[in-house]
Design a protein around this motif. Structure first.
Motif, PDB file in Angstrom:
ATOM      1  N   THR A   1     -18.181  28.269  -1.260  1.00  0.00           N
ATOM      2  CA  THR A   1     -17.582  27.202  -2.055  1.00  0.00           C
ATOM      3  C   THR A   1     -16.122  27.606  -2.252  1.00  0.00           C
ATOM      4  OG1 THR A   1     -17.918  28.286  -4.190  1.00  0.00           O
ATOM      5  CG2 THR A   1     -19.737  26.926  -3.368  1.00  0.00           C
ATOM      6  N   GLY A   2     -15.357  26.734  -2.888  1.00  0.00           N
ATOM      7  CA  GLY A   2     -13.980  27.088  -3.193  1.00  0.00           C
ATOM      8  C   GLY A   2     -13.867  28.223  -4.199  1.00  0.00           C
TER       9      GLY A   2
ATOM     10  N   ILE B   1     -10.713  27.935  -2.424  1.00  0.00           N
ATOM     11  CA  ILE B   1     -10.051  26.632  -2.647  1.00  0.00           C
ATOM     12  C   ILE B   1      -9.983  26.350  -4.144  1.00  0.00           C
ATOM     13  CG2 ILE B   1     -10.009  24.161  -2.120  1.00  0.00           C
ATOM     14  CD1 ILE B   1     -11.915  24.724   0.208  1.00  0.00           C
ATOM     15  N   LYS B   2      -8.771  26.282  -4.638  1.00  0.00           N
ATOM     16  CA  LYS B   2      -8.547  25.967  -6.047  1.00  0.00           C
ATOM     17  C   LYS B   2      -8.232  24.483  -6.142  1.00  0.00           C
ATOM     18  CE  LYS B   2      -5.542  27.308  -9.907  1.00  0.00           C
ATOM     19  NZ  LYS B   2      -5.030  25.955 -10.190  1.00  0.00           N
ATOM     20  N   SER B   3      -8.856  23.820  -7.094  1.00  0.00           N
ATOM     21  CA  SER B   3      -8.576  22.398  -7.258  1.00  0.00           C
ATOM     22  C   SER B   3      -8.309  22.102  -8.728  1.00  0.00           C
ATOM     23  CB  SER B   3      -9.737  21.558  -6.735  1.00  0.00           C
ATOM     24  OG  SER B   3     -10.885  21.792  -7.491  1.00  0.00           O
TER      25      SER B   3
ATOM     26  N   VAL C   1      -7.821  19.031  -4.403  1.00  0.00           N
ATOM     27  CA  VAL C   1      -7.440  20.365  -3.908  1.00  0.00           C
ATOM     28  C   VAL C   1      -5.972  20.669  -4.234  1.00  0.00           C
ATOM     29  CG1 VAL C   1      -7.171  21.800  -1.841  1.00  0.00           C
ATOM     30  CG2 VAL C   1      -9.167  20.295  -2.080  1.00  0.00           C
TER      31      VAL C   1
ATOM     32  N   VAL D   1      -5.328  26.428  -0.826  1.00  0.00           N
ATOM     33  CA  VAL D   1      -6.346  27.078   0.010  1.00  0.00           C
ATOM     34  C   VAL D   1      -5.905  28.516   0.256  1.00  0.00           C
ATOM     35  CG1 VAL D   1      -7.479  27.053   2.277  1.00  0.00           C
ATOM     36  CG2 VAL D   1      -6.967  24.887   1.117  1.00  0.00           C
TER      37      VAL D   1
ATOM     38  N   THR E   1     -15.498  23.005  -5.174  1.00  0.00           N
ATOM     39  CA  THR E   1     -14.338  23.868  -5.393  1.00  0.00           C
ATOM     40  C   THR E   1     -14.371  24.360  -6.851  1.00  0.00           C
ATOM     41  OG1 THR E   1     -12.996  21.942  -5.987  1.00  0.00           O
ATOM     42  CG2 THR E   1     -12.964  22.626  -3.667  1.00  0.00           C
TER      43      THR E   1
ATOM     44  N   THR F   1     -15.911  17.977  -4.732  1.00  0.00           N
ATOM     45  CA  THR F   1     -14.717  17.574  -3.983  1.00  0.00           C
ATOM     46  C   THR F   1     -15.144  16.933  -2.669  1.00  0.00           C
ATOM     47  OG1 THR F   1     -13.455  19.366  -5.005  1.00  0.00           O
ATOM     48  CG2 THR F   1     -12.551  18.451  -2.981  1.00  0.00           C
TER      49      THR F   1
ATOM     50  N   ILE G   1     -11.643  18.388   1.924  1.00  0.00           N
ATOM     51  CA  ILE G   1     -11.683  19.842   2.081  1.00  0.00           C
ATOM     52  C   ILE G   1     -11.328  20.226   3.517  1.00  0.00           C
ATOM     53  CG2 ILE G   1     -13.298  21.802   2.203  1.00  0.00           C
ATOM     54  CD1 ILE G   1     -14.436  20.925  -0.433  1.00  0.00           C
TER      55      ILE G   1
END
Lengths: 266, 266
Positions: free
Chosen positions: A98-99, A105-107, A123, A126, A147, A157, A162
């Motif tokens: 997962t983020g 992956i930061k959202s 998002v 990355v 994420t 997300t 993504i």
């Protein structure tokens, strides 16, 4: 590095035979590669069994706390780990992410506007360093559509987004090709007629197709993600059937290629 | 490398406050570290909501296909990813793993004997290379209790066993400490009396305690995992309350230390 980012949706996930065929193909797909998967249909089915009715708005899931738990279970657990286990069986080392994992992956939680989508993330960044480390060891990252905000909150997300954001982030340093697999031969003039394939779309054609209502509903965000990628440096963006992926990777005409408008100026 | 392997069970997982307190502690815990978590209570609860009744035999879960799907969702999805997201918030980079991810832990399906446990795996090998790569980058691997057979099958595996096998595999090249956190101060002479802590157990004492029926039921496999680790080269094995972990890591007497019988021979 040359990197292929391949996105598959529910039409593959939900059919064991199609899924196996695709995963064998992915395992043999040349070069370094990243898989991104959806799984909304299965999430809706399991959510319903738990008494959590899917709540959709224009094809996008409204994600309250209970729904977030369901998609986390189904995407990051059930689907992701079975895909990884199958890839291992087919000789492709893979790691499900997962983020949140490795802060990949930061959202940011989408602010409530006309519609409050709940725990849905857009998002922000990355972590390409982690992906490069894995790819260099021939480990294929397998991303589900979850994420995090780096404050402890998981966020649902869109899987196409993504794929597009991963491809875009990697394109700053690498040659990246982005493949969106879905249940059509490509973008069609007539959704009911697979022979009406549009082999190439640029933004001029895209605008015409929207104006003429040939492209509508779910295809619009999908194509927006495709244009986002090609306009931000991804080298090649393709849409089509998973079984045509190998042909497409060899430059054969077997789907729709998305071209940047900029390309037309030369 | 000096590596701490810390195992937590349902008593932490199931309580948001305890879980947060533990994860903050884990984030600050000195040195490189690996987290292994259970989650059986939550799996039973969600399984029951889905109409899948937990089927236990001597405290071990009989895992049919539907139950495997539930534990995969709950362990690898819901619990694992929320733990990872929380650790990221507390400043500890982490990556959630099953045994299938990066082929981290390969196991073999337990043959049906007197009891057929179904999709349950006994650990065969741990991929220490992957763990070393992550630990060197200060990414804490967070393992749930799911492994795979490398033929595409996920398998439910006891979390204590996973912790013990990871510690044992890493101990071939590294200094490894193994901490089993559970809901008691340590191994007790009288399960109802926290003051009856046994501060040190070796195999001689262990056999006496079993003979006298002071140690029974669920404590037996837990201690077997502890002795397996200490007898195969793990440098330090400890059992106790999660809130005493820091004290224990500083060599303070705050739980039960497991010693190898071999140690007594010198």
């Amino acid at each position: 590095m040359e990197i292929s980012v391949i996105k598959i949706g529910g039409n593959v996930i939900d059919h064991p035979e199609k899924s196996t065929r695709f995963l064998k193909l992915f395992a043999k797909f040349p070069g370094t590669k990243i898989l991104v998967h959806g799984g909304g249909v299965l999430a809706s089915r399991i959510g319903t069994s738990l008494g959590i009715t899917p709540n959709m708005h224009h094809g996008r899931r409204i994600t309250d706390k209970e729904t977030l738990d369901v998609v986390t279970m189904v995407y990051a657990g059930l689907i992701n780990k079975n895909l990884v286990a199958s890839l291992q069986a087919f000789g492709q080392n893979a790691i499900g992410l997962t983020g949140a994992d490795g802060n990949a992956i930061k959202s940011i939680k989408r602010p409530a506007g006309e519609v409050d989508y709940g725990f849905v993330g857009d998002v922000e960044s990355v972590n390409t360093g982690l992906l490069e480390t894995l790819l260099k060891q021939n480990i294929a990252p397998v991303f589900c559509a979850i994420t995090h905000d780096r404050k402890g909150q998981l966020l649902n997300t869109n899987a196409d987004t993504i794929a597009s954001e991963i491809a875009t982030a990697l394109a700053k340093k690498h040659q990246v090709k982005l493949y969106f697999c879905f249940d059509k031969t490509g973008v069609l003039m007539d959704a009911e007629n697979e022979a009406s394939l549009i082999p190439l779309i640029n933004e001029d054609i895209y605008k015409e197709l929207i104006k003429d209502k040939i492209i509508h509903s779910g295809m619009i965000p999908k194509l927006e993600n495709a244009f986002n990628a090609i306009n931000k440096g991804v080298n090649h963006v393709w849409m089509g059937l998973p079984e045509n992926l190998l042909l497409a990777s060899r430059g054969k005409n077997a789907g729709t290629i998305i071209e940047s408008l900029k390309y037309d100026l030369y």
